[in-house]
Design a protein around this motif. Structure first.
Motif, short mmCIF file in Angstrom:
data_model
loop_
_atom_site.label_atom_id
_atom_site.label_comp_id
_atom_site.label_asym_id
_atom_site.label_seq_id
_atom_site.Cartn_x
_atom_site.Cartn_y
_atom_site.Cartn_z
N MET A 1 0.67 -1.20 0.07
CA MET A 1 -0.16 0.07 -0.05
C MET A 1 0.74 1.28 0.02
N ILE A 2 1.91 1.39 0.79
CA ILE A 2 2.79 2.18 0.84
C ILE A 2 3.51 2.53 -0.38
N LEU A 3 3.90 1.40 -0.96
CA LEU A 3 4.65 1.59 -2.41
C LEU A 3 3.49 2.19 -3.36
N SER A 27 6.63 0.23 -13.36
CA SER A 27 5.32 -0.01 -12.93
C SER A 27 5.49 -1.06 -11.82
N LEU A 28 4.22 -0.80 -10.88
CA LEU A 28 4.11 -2.04 -10.02
C LEU A 28 3.61 -3.32 -10.69
N THR A 29 3.60 -4.35 -10.17
CA THR A 29 3.46 -5.64 -10.90
C THR A 29 2.38 -6.51 -10.14
N GLU A 30 1.75 -6.13 -9.10
CA GLU A 30 0.79 -6.79 -8.51
C GLU A 30 -0.35 -5.88 -8.03
N VAL A 148 -5.42 -11.13 -2.19
CA VAL A 148 -5.12 -10.11 -0.94
C VAL A 148 -3.64 -9.72 -1.20
N ALA A 149 -3.72 -8.30 -1.15
CA ALA A 149 -2.30 -7.82 -1.39
C ALA A 149 -1.20 -8.34 -0.33
N ASN A 150 -0.06 -8.50 -0.98
CA ASN A 150 0.94 -9.17 -0.45
C ASN A 150 1.72 -7.84 0.07
N GLU A 152 5.18 -6.18 0.47
CA GLU A 152 6.32 -6.41 -0.13
C GLU A 152 7.61 -6.04 1.02
N LEU A 153 8.60 -6.57 0.66
CA LEU A 153 9.92 -6.41 1.37
C LEU A 153 10.24 -5.00 1.86
N THR A 154 10.01 -4.24 0.67
CA THR A 154 10.39 -2.80 0.92
C THR A 154 9.34 -2.02 1.61
N ALA A 155 8.27 -2.48 1.55
CA ALA A 155 7.10 -1.86 2.39
C ALA A 155 7.34 -2.20 4.09
N VAL A 156 7.61 -3.56 4.21
CA VAL A 156 7.91 -4.07 5.58
C VAL A 156 9.24 -3.17 6.11
#
Length: 216
Positions: A1-3, A27-30, A148-150, A152-156
């Motif tokens: 969501m942040i990304l 672009s985002l991919t998910e 459901v949105a995963n 991502e490591l960057t967001a975590v």
């Protein structure tokens, strides 16, 4: 969501009609089924001072198939949805002029059938003094649709860093408060010490004057 929000913020900066810098953000991919998704595509001109015009086409190849389908065409100011599977679901979110550098398209109500490869093609004409130059740029987005949105490591990592920063700021504030308190207390102690010394000096001076009077 942040990304996702960050990506949209970056795009909103580029969509403005100013002649600022351009950066080719991927672009985002998910995408999440039932929600909207921004298919990002940016092709920057190498020289901003050169005027030009461009058209943008989007193609889609479903998962497991070999051929691309022509689904969208934009030639300012006209946007055309060319495939019935995307009817009423694609919305132009790119540059609002003929000199296109952002070819983003927003997809409404994403379904699992939208999983696959999307190809964005720029057909650009640069108006040069000697002769016009024609350039074709292609970019692809591998889109995965999930229920459901995963996270991502960057967001975590970004969220962890946010909490670490908040904790650090709180500790720093405590240290500053303790330092200021100690400084004020030390100044108070020094002031009281100076008052005591001054009072002692005045007392000694008064005593000396009294002794002098007695001797006379």
């Amino acid at each position: 969501m942040i990304l996702h929000l960050s990506f949209l913020a970056v795009f909103s900066l580029f969509v403005c009609q100013c002649h600022g810098g351009c950066a080719e953000v991927d672009s985002l991919t998910e995408a999440v089924a039932g929600e909207g998704f921004l298919l990002g595509c940016i092709s920057c001109k190498r020289r901003e001072e050169v005027s030009g015009q461009a058209t943008v086409d989007w193609y889609f190849r479903p998962l497991g198939e070999e051929d691309f389908r022509h689904i969208f065409h934009y030639n300012h100011p006209t946007a055309d949805i060319l495939h019935e599977d995307f009817s009423g679901r694609l919305e132009w979110q790119g540059t609002q002029s003929s000199d296109i550098q952002i070819g983003a398209v927003y997809m409404h109500n994403v379904t699992f059938n939208d999983t696959g490869t999307y190809r964005c093609t720029f057909h650009r004409t640069l108006f040069l003094s000697l002769a016009n130059e024609h350039v074709t740029v292609e970019k692809e987005v591998e889109l995965t649709v999930v229920a459901v949105a995963n996270r991502e490591l960057t967001a975590v990592i970004a969220e962890i860093m946010m909490y670490v920063l908040i904790l650090f700021l709180q500790l720093w504030l405590i240290v500053v408060l303790v330092y200021c308190y100690r400084k004020v207390w030390d100044e108070h102690e020094a002031r009281e010490a100076r008052k005591a010394l001054k009072a002692q000096a005045e007392l000694l001076e008064s005593k000396d004057n009294c002794d002098g009077v007695q001797l006379e």
